[in-house]
Structure formats: C-alpha cells, structure tokens
Scaffold this motif. Structure first.
Motif, short mmCIF file in Angstrom:
data_model
loop_
_atom_site.label_atom_id
_atom_site.label_comp_id
_atom_site.label_asym_id
_atom_site.label_seq_id
_atom_site.Cartn_x
_atom_site.Cartn_y
_atom_site.Cartn_z
N ALA A 72 0.83 -1.21 0.00
CA ALA A 72 0.00 0.00 0.00
C ALA A 72 0.87 1.26 0.00
CB ALA A 72 -0.93 0.00 1.21
N LEU A 73 1.94 1.26 0.76
CA LEU A 73 2.84 2.41 0.79
C LEU A 73 3.52 2.60 -0.55
CD1 LEU A 73 4.40 2.01 4.34
CD2 LEU A 73 2.86 3.83 3.57
N GLN A 74 3.90 1.49 -1.16
CA GLN A 74 4.55 1.57 -2.47
C GLN A 74 3.59 2.18 -3.50
OE1 GLN A 74 5.98 -2.21 -3.88
NE2 GLN A 74 7.91 -1.25 -4.51
N LEU A 75 2.33 1.77 -3.48
CA LEU A 75 1.35 2.35 -4.38
C LEU A 75 1.14 3.84 -4.10
CD1 LEU A 75 -1.37 -0.46 -4.41
CD2 LEU A 75 0.07 0.25 -6.34
N MET A 76 1.01 4.15 -2.85
CA MET A 76 0.73 5.52 -2.44
C MET A 76 1.89 6.47 -2.77
SD MET A 76 -1.57 7.32 -0.99
CE MET A 76 -1.64 9.00 -0.46
N LEU A 77 3.09 5.98 -2.57
CA LEU A 77 4.28 6.83 -2.72
C LEU A 77 4.90 6.75 -4.10
CD1 LEU A 77 5.84 6.22 0.79
CD2 LEU A 77 4.44 8.15 0.03
N GLY A 78 4.32 5.95 -4.98
CA GLY A 78 4.78 5.95 -6.37
C GLY A 78 5.90 5.00 -6.70
#
Length: 109
Positions: A100-106
C-alpha cells in the motif's frame, strides 16, 4: 508516526521471523535482524528483552537455557505453533502495508 512507533509495530514480527529456522539467543536474534535488513532495522537490547518476555508469556515463543562458551548460560528462544500462526498473520499485514505504501508513494524507493 515516528521511527520508534513503526519499529514497535513490526518488532514482534521481526523477532518471530528471526527464530523461525532455528533457536536463537537474544544476541543472535539482534544480529539476525540487523544482518538480514542490511543494518536498517537494528534494535537495541533494551527493546528486545521485554519483547521476548512478552512473546513468551503470550505463548508465541518458548525458551530454554543452553551452555554458551562454557562460562555462562544463554537463554535460547524457539517458535511455538501459536507463534508460527501469528508470524504468518504478521507477515501478511507487513507485506500488505508495504504494498500500500509503495502504491501511495509511487513505487520503490
């Protein structure tokens, strides 16, 4: 969320993962976590031992004494069946959060 808050949340998973393959003492657990994370997740001893005692009280770890270098004994920790189930759940949660963090942060950092 501070670094210490994040570590507090993932520390049980890291400790359980460190003993999944074999029994380890406190210093061995610290070394394993630091080495496998490229030194990014070093944990102080003052954090580890209360956590080990709590995980043992919860039935996630079992401990036994072993002779170390002939002059003193060390407590060695192993994963219980309950600990193995908790580790699987904790790993899923950590990996879901990382995704989720990877998606959110690009993407990857």
């Amino acid at each position: 969320m501070t670094d210490s808050q994040l570590m507090k949340g993932v520390s049980p998973v890291l400790v359980l993962q460190a003993v999944v393959a074999k029994a380890r003492s406190g210093p061995e657990i610290l070394a394993d976590i630091a080495a496998r994370s490229g030194e990014a997740l070093a944990m102080p001893q003052g954090t580890l031992y209360p956590l080990l005692y709590r995980l043992e009280r919860q039935g996630l770890l079992r401990s036994a004494w072993r002779a170390s270098d002939g002059t003193r004994r060390m407590r060695e920790y192993t994963l219980t069946a309950k600990g193995s189930a908790e580790l699987a759940k904790g790993k899923r949660n950590c990996l879901d959060l990382a995704s989720a963090l990877q998606l959110m942060l690009g993407g990857a950092v």
